[in-house]
Enzyme design. Structure first.
Site, PDB file in Angstrom:
ATOM      1  N   ASP A 128      -1.232   3.592  -3.742  1.00 23.66           N
ATOM      2  CA  ASP A 128      -0.626   4.689  -4.498  1.00 23.66           C
ATOM      3  C   ASP A 128      -1.638   5.798  -4.782  1.00 23.66           C
ATOM      4  O   ASP A 128      -2.824   5.528  -5.001  1.00 23.66           O
ATOM      5  CB  ASP A 128      -0.072   4.131  -5.821  1.00 23.66           C
ATOM      6  CG  ASP A 128       0.962   5.062  -6.439  1.00 23.66           C
ATOM      7  OD1 ASP A 128       1.317   6.073  -5.807  1.00 23.66           O
ATOM      8  OD2 ASP A 128       1.410   4.773  -7.552  1.00 23.66           O
ATOM      9  N   GLY A 129      -1.153   7.024  -4.791  1.00 24.72           N
ATOM     10  CA  GLY A 129      -1.996   8.148  -5.217  1.00 24.72           C
ATOM     11  C   GLY A 129      -2.302   9.171  -4.138  1.00 24.72           C
ATOM     12  O   GLY A 129      -3.058  10.112  -4.374  1.00 24.72           O
ATOM     13  N   ARG A 166      -1.190  12.686  -5.363  1.00 30.29           N
ATOM     14  CA  ARG A 166      -2.067  13.270  -6.382  1.00 30.29           C
ATOM     15  C   ARG A 166      -3.422  13.652  -5.782  1.00 30.29           C
ATOM     16  O   ARG A 166      -4.013  14.665  -6.122  1.00 30.29           O
ATOM     17  CB  ARG A 166      -2.268  12.270  -7.540  1.00 30.29           C
ATOM     18  CG  ARG A 166      -1.174  12.357  -8.584  1.00 30.29           C
ATOM     19  CD  ARG A 166      -1.096  11.124  -9.433  1.00 30.29           C
ATOM     20  NE  ARG A 166      -0.487  10.023  -8.691  1.00 30.29           N
ATOM     21  CZ  ARG A 166      -0.485   8.759  -9.100  1.00 30.29           C
ATOM     22  NH1 ARG A 166      -1.063   8.432 -10.235  1.00 30.29           N
ATOM     23  NH2 ARG A 166       0.104   7.825  -8.381  1.00 30.29           N
ATOM     24  N   HIS A 193      -1.707  11.558   2.805  1.00 29.65           N
ATOM     25  CA  HIS A 193      -1.327  10.313   3.487  1.00 29.65           C
ATOM     26  C   HIS A 193      -2.288  10.038   4.655  1.00 29.65           C
ATOM     27  O   HIS A 193      -2.663   8.895   4.906  1.00 29.65           O
ATOM     28  CB  HIS A 193       0.109  10.402   4.001  1.00 29.65           C
ATOM     29  CG  HIS A 193       1.139  10.410   2.903  1.00 29.65           C
ATOM     30  ND1 HIS A 193       1.131   9.524   1.853  1.00 29.65           N
ATOM     31  CD2 HIS A 193       2.230  11.209   2.694  1.00 29.65           C
ATOM     32  CE1 HIS A 193       2.166   9.766   1.050  1.00 29.65           C
ATOM     33  NE2 HIS A 193       2.840  10.790   1.535  1.00 29.65           N
ATOM     34  N   SER A 237       8.704   2.323   1.671  1.00 28.44           N
ATOM     35  CA  SER A 237       9.709   1.497   0.985  1.00 28.44           C
ATOM     36  C   SER A 237      11.126   1.933   1.358  1.00 28.44           C
ATOM     37  O   SER A 237      11.332   3.027   1.915  1.00 28.44           O
ATOM     38  CB  SER A 237       9.526   1.614  -0.535  1.00 28.44           C
ATOM     39  OG  SER A 237      10.034   2.847  -0.988  1.00 28.44           O
ATOM     40  N   TRP A 251      12.794   6.905   1.784  1.00 27.24           N
ATOM     41  CA  TRP A 251      13.634   7.813   2.584  1.00 27.24           C
ATOM     42  C   TRP A 251      14.109   8.991   1.740  1.00 27.24           C
ATOM     43  O   TRP A 251      14.497  10.026   2.268  1.00 27.24           O
ATOM     44  CB  TRP A 251      14.857   7.084   3.147  1.00 27.24           C
ATOM     45  CG  TRP A 251      14.543   5.961   4.081  1.00 27.24           C
ATOM     46  CD1 TRP A 251      14.682   4.618   3.815  1.00 27.24           C
ATOM     47  CD2 TRP A 251      14.043   6.054   5.425  1.00 27.24           C
ATOM     48  NE1 TRP A 251      14.290   3.885   4.914  1.00 27.24           N
ATOM     49  CE2 TRP A 251      13.893   4.737   5.913  1.00 27.24           C
ATOM     50  CE3 TRP A 251      13.700   7.119   6.263  1.00 27.24           C
ATOM     51  CZ2 TRP A 251      13.420   4.449   7.189  1.00 27.24           C
ATOM     52  CZ3 TRP A 251      13.228   6.836   7.540  1.00 27.24           C
ATOM     53  CH2 TRP A 251      13.096   5.517   7.985  1.00 27.24           C
ATOM     54  N   LEU A 256      -6.904 -12.491  10.671  1.00 25.90           N
ATOM     55  CA  LEU A 256      -6.159 -11.908   9.543  1.00 25.90           C
ATOM     56  C   LEU A 256      -4.685 -11.701   9.901  1.00 25.90           C
ATOM     57  O   LEU A 256      -4.373 -11.167  10.970  1.00 25.90           O
ATOM     58  CB  LEU A 256      -6.788 -10.549   9.176  1.00 25.90           C
ATOM     59  CG  LEU A 256      -6.034  -9.727   8.131  1.00 25.90           C
ATOM     60  CD1 LEU A 256      -6.198 -10.343   6.737  1.00 25.90           C
ATOM     61  CD2 LEU A 256      -6.516  -8.278   8.117  1.00 25.90           C
ATOM     62  N   ARG A 303      -2.807  -2.370  -7.115  1.00 23.46           N
ATOM     63  CA  ARG A 303      -2.112  -1.088  -7.012  1.00 23.46           C
ATOM     64  C   ARG A 303      -3.075  -0.011  -7.499  1.00 23.46           C
ATOM     65  O   ARG A 303      -3.562  -0.073  -8.636  1.00 23.46           O
ATOM     66  CB  ARG A 303      -0.842  -1.054  -7.868  1.00 23.46           C
ATOM     67  CG  ARG A 303      -0.129   0.288  -7.715  1.00 23.46           C
ATOM     68  CD  ARG A 303       1.177   0.357  -8.481  1.00 23.46           C
ATOM     69  NE  ARG A 303       1.885   1.584  -8.139  1.00 23.46           N
ATOM     70  CZ  ARG A 303       3.208   1.706  -8.032  1.00 23.46           C
ATOM     71  NH1 ARG A 303       3.970   0.669  -8.234  1.00 23.46           N
ATOM     72  NH2 ARG A 303       3.759   2.855  -7.723  1.00 23.46           N
ATOM     73  N   ARG A 312       3.022  -0.847 -12.013  1.00 23.00           N
ATOM     74  CA  ARG A 312       4.383  -1.267 -11.655  1.00 23.00           C
ATOM     75  C   ARG A 312       4.338  -2.030 -10.345  1.00 23.00           C
ATOM     76  O   ARG A 312       3.425  -1.820  -9.540  1.00 23.00           O
ATOM     77  CB  ARG A 312       5.275  -0.029 -11.398  1.00 23.00           C
ATOM     78  CG  ARG A 312       5.619   0.800 -12.563  1.00 23.00           C
ATOM     79  CD  ARG A 312       6.646   1.862 -12.133  1.00 23.00           C
ATOM     80  NE  ARG A 312       6.064   2.868 -11.253  1.00 23.00           N
ATOM     81  CZ  ARG A 312       5.423   3.946 -11.666  1.00 23.00           C
ATOM     82  NH1 ARG A 312       5.277   4.170 -12.956  1.00 23.00           N
ATOM     83  NH2 ARG A 312       4.933   4.813 -10.806  1.00 23.00           N
ATOM     84  N   SER A 364       7.167  -1.912  -8.313  1.00 19.00           N
ATOM     85  CA  SER A 364       7.966  -1.050  -7.437  1.00 19.00           C
ATOM     86  C   SER A 364       8.645  -1.794  -6.296  1.00 19.00           C
ATOM     87  O   SER A 364       8.576  -1.366  -5.140  1.00 19.00           O
ATOM     88  CB  SER A 364       7.110   0.087  -6.876  1.00 19.00           C
ATOM     89  OG  SER A 364       6.667   0.905  -7.922  1.00 19.00           O
ATOM     90  N   GLU A 408      -2.288 -12.506  -9.497  1.00 14.66           N
ATOM     91  CA  GLU A 408      -3.149 -11.805 -10.460  1.00 14.66           C
ATOM     92  C   GLU A 408      -3.023 -10.320 -10.130  1.00 14.66           C
ATOM     93  O   GLU A 408      -3.057  -9.939  -8.953  1.00 14.66           O
ATOM     94  CB  GLU A 408      -4.604 -12.264 -10.302  1.00 14.66           C
ATOM     95  CG  GLU A 408      -4.817 -13.726 -10.629  1.00 14.66           C
ATOM     96  CD  GLU A 408      -4.564 -14.052 -12.105  1.00 14.66           C
ATOM     97  OE1 GLU A 408      -4.827 -13.189 -12.959  1.00 14.66           O
ATOM     98  OE2 GLU A 408      -4.084 -15.162 -12.380  1.00 14.66           O
TER      99      GLU A 408
HETATM  100  C1  FPP Z   1       2.025   6.343  -2.221  1.00 18.03           C
HETATM  101  O1  FPP Z   1       1.369   7.532  -2.581  1.00 18.03           O
HETATM  102  C2  FPP Z   1       1.890   6.114  -0.798  1.00 18.03           C
HETATM  103  C3  FPP Z   1       2.927   6.049   0.083  1.00 18.03           C
HETATM  104  C4  FPP Z   1       4.334   6.198  -0.324  1.00 18.03           C
HETATM  105  C5  FPP Z   1       2.716   5.837   1.510  1.00 18.03           C
HETATM  106  C6  FPP Z   1       1.504   5.046   1.875  1.00 18.03           C
HETATM  107  C7  FPP Z   1       1.285   5.229   3.312  1.00 18.03           C
HETATM  108  C8  FPP Z   1       0.089   5.384   3.929  1.00 18.03           C
HETATM  109  C9  FPP Z   1      -1.220   5.224   3.266  1.00 18.03           C
HETATM  110  C10 FPP Z   1       0.037   5.745   5.359  1.00 18.03           C
HETATM  111  C11 FPP Z   1       1.032   5.122   6.283  1.00 18.03           C
HETATM  112  C12 FPP Z   1       0.778   3.719   6.621  1.00 18.03           C
HETATM  113  C13 FPP Z   1       0.476   3.264   7.852  1.00 18.03           C
HETATM  114  C14 FPP Z   1       0.557   1.822   8.174  1.00 18.03           C
HETATM  115  C15 FPP Z   1       0.082   4.157   8.924  1.00 18.03           C
HETATM  116  P1  FPP Z   1       2.218   8.692  -3.239  1.00 18.03           P
HETATM  117  O2  FPP Z   1       2.484   9.723  -2.203  1.00 18.03           O
HETATM  118  O3  FPP Z   1       3.421   8.137  -3.918  1.00 18.03           O
HETATM  119  O4  FPP Z   1       1.178   9.229  -4.295  1.00 18.03           O
HETATM  120  P2  FPP Z   1       1.511  10.001  -5.648  1.00 18.03           P
HETATM  121  O5  FPP Z   1       2.133   9.000  -6.572  1.00 18.03           O
HETATM  122  O6  FPP Z   1       0.162  10.448  -6.101  1.00 18.03           O
HETATM  123  O7  FPP Z   1       2.419  11.132  -5.286  1.00 18.03           O
END
Ligand code: FPP
Length: 239
Positions: free
Chosen positions: A17-18, A21, A34, A62, A66, A128, A185, A191, A193, A204
């Site tokens: 997450d993040g 931001r 991303h 998730s 979408w 892995l 997270r 959360r 989510s 944990e």
């Molecule tokens: C959450 O950050 C992150 C996501 C919804 C996507 C995570 C995906 C990647 C790191 C790349 C794709 C994965 C692969 C396997 C190539 P956010 O955008 O919700 O952050 P925010 O809460 O700061 O807006």
């Protein structure tokens, strides 16, 4: 840093997450956040594979994602394709086994084909186990499992009272894998989510404040060290 092998989690799950931001902080578009997040992911996968983590589950997209702006969804889908194209040789070379969690049928054709080919190519690998959650939601996973069990009961091969935990678990996307031991997270959000709700029953939880694109080996080590120091009781008593 070295943590004794027996104190390492067998299964680590990460909610990355993040990215949004991080992009905002750097005054760049979210897609680039991303993209930077994928770099962090690459190094975490390498590290997990090097130190002998058995299963690493990452939440890439998730069932609710979408609903993000179309531009962002397209950018994420493009990054997913790019990730599989650029990483599959190295992952396979490192004996990593890839498994997709979630409903692949709703993915665009190119992504579905790329991830299915990656699963197929790496299915006999013994290193892995990398679970990539794509179009994944735990409630959806649990409903799919419930439907599959109901079909078995309907066909007469199973009685309701014969349904055990292991029977149920065999229908989860993580079938055959251990429960999550450590859930990380990033970004300080606390959360789950809709991520691996069944498998996280005794996990944990670790919520580092770092934004995902800045998450590196050092943050991972800190989470593993915190995990090693936890007193896990699974509802019992360690006296
Ligand atoms: C959450 O950050 C992150 C996501 C919804 C996507 C995570 C995906 C990647 C790191 C790349 C794709 C994965 C692969 C396997 C190539 P956010 O955008 O919700 O952050 P925010 O809460 O700061 O807006």
């Amino acid at each position: 840093m070295s943590i004794k092998a027996e104190l390492l989690p067998r299964h680590v799950a990460i909610i990355m997450d993040g990215n949004g931001r991080w992009a905002k902080q750097h005054r760049i578009v979210v897609a680039l956040g991303h993209r930077k997040g994928v770099e962090a992911l690459r190094s975490v996968v390498r590290y997990a594979s090097d130190i002998g983590i058995q299963v690493l589950s990452i939440f890439a997209f998730s069932t609710e994602n979408w609903n993000r702006p179309q531009r962002e969804v397209s950018a994420l889908m493009a990054l997913i394709l790019e990730f599989f194209a650029s990483e599959i040789d190295e992952l396979h070379g490192n004996d990593v086994q890839i498994r997709i969690l979630g409903e692949k049928s709703a993915l665009p054709d190119a992504q579905r084909q790329a991830v299915t080919a990656a699963e197929e190519r790496t299915k006999n690998n013994k290193g892995l186990q990398l679970n990539i959650a794509l179009n994944y939601g735990a409630r959806d996973e649990l409903l799919r499992a419930a439907r599959a069990l109901a079909r078995e009961v309907q066909s007469g091969t199973l009685k309701p009272e014969e349904i055990t935990a292991s029977h149920f678990e065999a229908y989860l996307d993580t079938a055959g894998q251990p429960d999550v031991d450590l859930l990380i997270r990033t970004s300080g959000e606390m959360r789950l989510s809709n991520f691996l709700l069944y498998q996280n029953a005794y996990a944990e939880l670790c919520f580092p404040s770092v934004l995902w694109p800045d998450f590196d080996q050092r943050h991972f080590q800190e989470a593993l060290q915190a995990f090693a120091a936890r007193d896990r009781r699974f509802g019992g008593r360690n006296t």
